[in-house]
Design a protein around this motif. Structure first.
Motif, PDB file in Angstrom:
ATOM      1  N   VAL A   1      -7.715   5.692  -0.834  1.00  0.00           N
ATOM      2  CA  VAL A   1      -8.350   5.896   0.466  1.00  0.00           C
ATOM      3  C   VAL A   1      -7.879   7.229   1.033  1.00  0.00           C
ATOM      4  N   ALA A   2      -8.813   8.005   1.558  1.00  0.00           N
ATOM      5  CA  ALA A   2      -8.490   9.249   2.261  1.00  0.00           C
ATOM      6  C   ALA A   2      -8.528   8.984   3.763  1.00  0.00           C
ATOM      7  N   CYS A   3      -7.447   9.364   4.456  1.00  0.00           N
ATOM      8  CA  CYS A   3      -7.366   9.216   5.912  1.00  0.00           C
ATOM      9  C   CYS A   3      -7.252  10.615   6.517  1.00  0.00           C
ATOM     10  N   PHE A   4      -8.102  10.935   7.462  1.00  0.00           N
ATOM     11  CA  PHE A   4      -8.315  12.318   7.870  1.00  0.00           C
ATOM     12  C   PHE A   4      -7.641  12.656   9.197  1.00  0.00           C
ATOM     13  N   ASP A   5      -6.983  13.817   9.219  1.00  0.00           N
ATOM     14  CA  ASP A   5      -6.381  14.316  10.453  1.00  0.00           C
ATOM     15  C   ASP A   5      -7.421  14.769  11.469  1.00  0.00           C
ATOM     16  N   THR A   6      -8.623  15.048  11.020  1.00  0.00           N
ATOM     17  CA  THR A   6      -9.685  15.464  11.930  1.00  0.00           C
ATOM     18  C   THR A   6     -10.405  14.283  12.574  1.00  0.00           C
ATOM     19  N   ALA A   7     -10.279  13.093  12.009  1.00  0.00           N
ATOM     20  CA  ALA A   7     -11.118  11.964  12.439  1.00  0.00           C
ATOM     21  C   ALA A   7     -10.875  11.575  13.889  1.00  0.00           C
ATOM     22  N   PHE A   8      -9.634  11.598  14.347  1.00  0.00           N
ATOM     23  CA  PHE A   8      -9.322  11.159  15.700  1.00  0.00           C
ATOM     24  C   PHE A   8     -10.054  11.994  16.751  1.00  0.00           C
ATOM     25  N   HIS A   9     -10.375  13.223  16.400  1.00  0.00           N
ATOM     26  CA  HIS A   9     -10.980  14.135  17.374  1.00  0.00           C
ATOM     27  C   HIS A   9     -12.502  14.089  17.385  1.00  0.00           C
TER      28      HIS A   9
ATOM     29  N   VAL B   1       0.871  -1.163   0.000  1.00  0.00           N
ATOM     30  CA  VAL B   1       0.000   0.000   0.000  1.00  0.00           C
ATOM     31  C   VAL B   1       0.915   1.221   0.000  1.00  0.00           C
ATOM     32  N   VAL B   2       0.617   2.177  -0.874  1.00  0.00           N
ATOM     33  CA  VAL B   2       1.416   3.389  -1.014  1.00  0.00           C
ATOM     34  C   VAL B   2       0.732   4.504  -0.233  1.00  0.00           C
ATOM     35  N   VAL B   3       1.489   5.162   0.640  1.00  0.00           N
ATOM     36  CA  VAL B   3       0.982   6.290   1.410  1.00  0.00           C
ATOM     37  C   VAL B   3       1.575   7.571   0.832  1.00  0.00           C
ATOM     38  N   LEU B   4       0.718   8.536   0.502  1.00  0.00           N
ATOM     39  CA  LEU B   4       1.155   9.837   0.024  1.00  0.00           C
ATOM     40  C   LEU B   4       0.789  10.902   1.042  1.00  0.00           C
TER      41      LEU B   4
ATOM     42  N   VAL C   1      -5.412  13.139 -10.080  1.00  0.00           N
ATOM     43  CA  VAL C   1      -4.497  12.599 -11.091  1.00  0.00           C
ATOM     44  C   VAL C   1      -4.603  11.082 -11.149  1.00  0.00           C
ATOM     45  N   LEU C   2      -4.625  10.433  -9.991  1.00  0.00           N
ATOM     46  CA  LEU C   2      -4.685   8.971  -9.966  1.00  0.00           C
ATOM     47  C   LEU C   2      -6.036   8.446 -10.444  1.00  0.00           C
ATOM     48  N   LEU C   3      -7.114   9.159 -10.119  1.00  0.00           N
ATOM     49  CA  LEU C   3      -8.430   8.733 -10.610  1.00  0.00           C
ATOM     50  C   LEU C   3      -8.481   8.728 -12.125  1.00  0.00           C
ATOM     51  N   LYS C   4      -7.807   9.685 -12.743  1.00  0.00           N
ATOM     52  CA  LYS C   4      -7.791   9.758 -14.201  1.00  0.00           C
ATOM     53  C   LYS C   4      -6.866   8.702 -14.806  1.00  0.00           C
ATOM     54  N   GLN C   5      -5.705   8.515 -14.177  1.00  0.00           N
ATOM     55  CA  GLN C   5      -4.712   7.617 -14.753  1.00  0.00           C
ATOM     56  C   GLN C   5      -4.957   6.147 -14.408  1.00  0.00           C
ATOM     57  N   ARG C   6      -5.430   5.900 -13.180  1.00  0.00           N
ATOM     58  CA  ARG C   6      -5.644   4.525 -12.727  1.00  0.00           C
ATOM     59  C   ARG C   6      -6.983   4.422 -11.999  1.00  0.00           C
ATOM     60  N   PRO C   7      -8.080   4.530 -12.717  1.00  0.00           N
ATOM     61  CA  PRO C   7      -9.383   4.455 -12.046  1.00  0.00           C
ATOM     62  C   PRO C   7      -9.637   3.104 -11.370  1.00  0.00           C
TER      63      PRO C   7
ATOM     64  N   VAL D   1       5.828  -6.522  -8.220  1.00  0.00           N
ATOM     65  CA  VAL D   1       5.029  -6.469  -6.986  1.00  0.00           C
ATOM     66  C   VAL D   1       3.864  -5.508  -7.185  1.00  0.00           C
ATOM     67  N   PRO D   2       2.624  -5.950  -6.965  1.00  0.00           N
ATOM     68  CA  PRO D   2       1.469  -5.074  -7.228  1.00  0.00           C
ATOM     69  C   PRO D   2       1.224  -4.080  -6.094  1.00  0.00           C
ATOM     70  N   VAL D   3       0.618  -2.955  -6.485  1.00  0.00           N
ATOM     71  CA  VAL D   3       0.144  -1.962  -5.518  1.00  0.00           C
ATOM     72  C   VAL D   3      -1.314  -2.277  -5.210  1.00  0.00           C
ATOM     73  N   ARG D   4      -1.604  -2.555  -3.942  1.00  0.00           N
ATOM     74  CA  ARG D   4      -2.976  -2.888  -3.561  1.00  0.00           C
ATOM     75  C   ARG D   4      -3.849  -1.647  -3.456  1.00  0.00           C
ATOM     76  N   ALA D   5      -3.261  -0.539  -2.996  1.00  0.00           N
ATOM     77  CA  ALA D   5      -4.034   0.690  -2.821  1.00  0.00           C
ATOM     78  C   ALA D   5      -3.077   1.856  -2.628  1.00  0.00           C
ATOM     79  N   VAL D   6      -3.594   3.053  -2.837  1.00  0.00           N
ATOM     80  CA  VAL D   6      -2.894   4.291  -2.494  1.00  0.00           C
ATOM     81  C   VAL D   6      -3.736   5.014  -1.460  1.00  0.00           C
ATOM     82  N   THR D   7      -3.104   5.418  -0.378  1.00  0.00           N
ATOM     83  CA  THR D   7      -3.841   6.123   0.667  1.00  0.00           C
ATOM     84  C   THR D   7      -3.209   7.489   0.896  1.00  0.00           C
TER      85      THR D   7
END
Length: 399
Positions: A151-159, A12-15, A140-146, A90-96
């Motif tokens: 996955v979006a992980c939020f800094d506000t979620a913990f609160h 899984v790739v984290v950006l 960009v990724l939605l266009k290139q690799r739909p 090696v495959p990429v399962r997801a980008v988060t």
């Protein structure tokens, strides 16, 4: 770890996208709870400066030439090609993606599609330093690799565990109904602390704990049983502590003065508060405490900036101790918190009334526990690991 000796079955790739840099990390996607250290990663920095470079964690470093028209797109392309070259088959399962703002509704990671992307654009004014760039990478990724899950992980979620009294702003009730409230940020960092601190410190971490995330952005979080019960950042990432270039909490009358008397428009005020204030604005020299410490003896403005930075931290820790009804564990994390022993020393000195006593040698070595053995409150240093939290959240969502 070398690709040849121990390749994962998938990653899984984290950006983590900022305005001038993109950090990336690859985690083994073989389980829902991946290893805490990335299998590989790095960053592209200097985007838009004409002096961009790629740095990988295995020591590889090279200069980059990014186009003037879309340097951010070009930087994402560089990262994509570097990952392809490193992974081979090696495959990429997801980008988060680390996303700063998830609004009032997102207390958990979100699968990204066109509708989600459109919704998240609505939060750009609340986090203008970070939100647009994460969304650009998603688009960009939605266009290139739909076909590739994002996955979006939020800094506000913990609160989202904050009680209503901590979320409310003292504005007309209609503001609450429109979503104007205290959200809190740095949630991925605080979630990591909520996991690792009980492992390292046991019962004190499950009690009354304050974590100080001190970096170019800075905030505090009061935790009880690993849950956020109060935090210093509020409606936006401008609130709370003084930061590198951001003001922190500010009398709104000062903003009215700037706009009405000095004639600054909304854009100019935004630039002032986000980019020209904090340590940089007060010192006139730098947003980096290391440079200010080197010059405080001969530059009164550097000394004033450092004194204000520490005072705001001490004052806000005092307020959170009052909310918690005491303190069992104080933790420093992020770039300044993990590496600036002198800043930690000054903060702890200001909290001596709580029974905090520092072990100066342990503090100088950035050890995991820096309080004296007989100290009534444990003081710790714990590196943060936002990328691992994002990878873990993504894999749990997609399982």
């Amino acid at each position: 770890m070398s690709l040849a000796s121990n390749p994962p079955a998938s990653v899984v790739v984290v950006l983590n996208c900022g305005s001038s840099s993109i950090k990336f990390a690859l985690f083994d996607a073989g389980t829902q709870d991946p290893p805490r250290q990335p299998w590989w990663g790095g960053k592209v920095q200097g985007i838009g400066s004409g002096n961009a470079s790629l740095q990988a964690q295995d020591g590889v470093e090279c200069s980059l030439t990014l186009g003037d028209a879309e340097p951010y797109h070009d930087a994402l392309g560089v990262i994509r090609e570097a990952i392809r070259a490193r992974l081979g088959a090696v495959p990429v399962r997801a980008v988060t993606h680390r996303v700063v703002h998830g609004g009032a509704h997102h207390a958990a990671p979100l699968r990204v599609d066109a509708a989600a992307l459109a919704e998240l654009r609505g939060y750009v004014p609340l986090a203008p330093l970070h939100q647009p760039f994460a969304l650009e990478a998603m688009e960009v990724l939605l266009k290139q690799r739909p076909d590739l899950p994002q996955v979006a992980c939020f800094d506000t979620a913990f609160h989202h565990t904050l009680p209503q009294v901590e979320q409310l702003l003292p504005l007309p009730w209609s503001a609450w109904e429109r979503g104007l409230r205290r959200y809190g940020f740095h949630g991925l960092s605080y979630e990591y602390q909520s996991i690792v601190l009980p492992e390292r410190h046991g019962e004190p971490a499950r009690g009354r704990c304050i974590v100080a995330h001190l970096g170019s952005g800075a905030s505090l979080c009061a935790m009880q049983d690993g849950r956020s019960v109060a935090t210093t950042m509020g409606f936006s990432a401008l609130d709370g502590l003084m930061m590198g270039t951001r003001c922190g909490a500010l009398d709104p009358g000062a903003l009215l003065y700037l706009m009405e008397i000095e004639g600054l428009d909304v854009h100019a005020v935004g630039q002032l508060l986000y980019h020209q204030s904090g340590l940089l604005g007060v010192s006139g020299r730098s947003a980096d405490p290391r440079e200010l410490l080197a010059h405080e003896a001969d530059d009164p403005r550097c000394a004033a900036a450092l004194a204000l930075f520490v005072r705001r931290i001490v004052r806000e820790i005092g307020a959170l101790v009052a909310v918690l009804g005491g303190l069992d564990l104080l933790v420093f994390t992020a770039g300044i918190g993990e590496h600036q022993a002198e800043v930690r020393r000054r903060v702890v000195a200001g909290l001596g009334f709580l029974g905090l006593v520092l072990d100066d040698e342990a503090n100088a070595r950035n050890e995991a526990v820096i309080s004296a053995p007989a100290c009534a409150v444990r003081v710790a240093v714990e590196p943060t690991n936002e990328e691992w939290v994002a990878a873990r959240q993504a894999l749990q969502l997609l399982s």
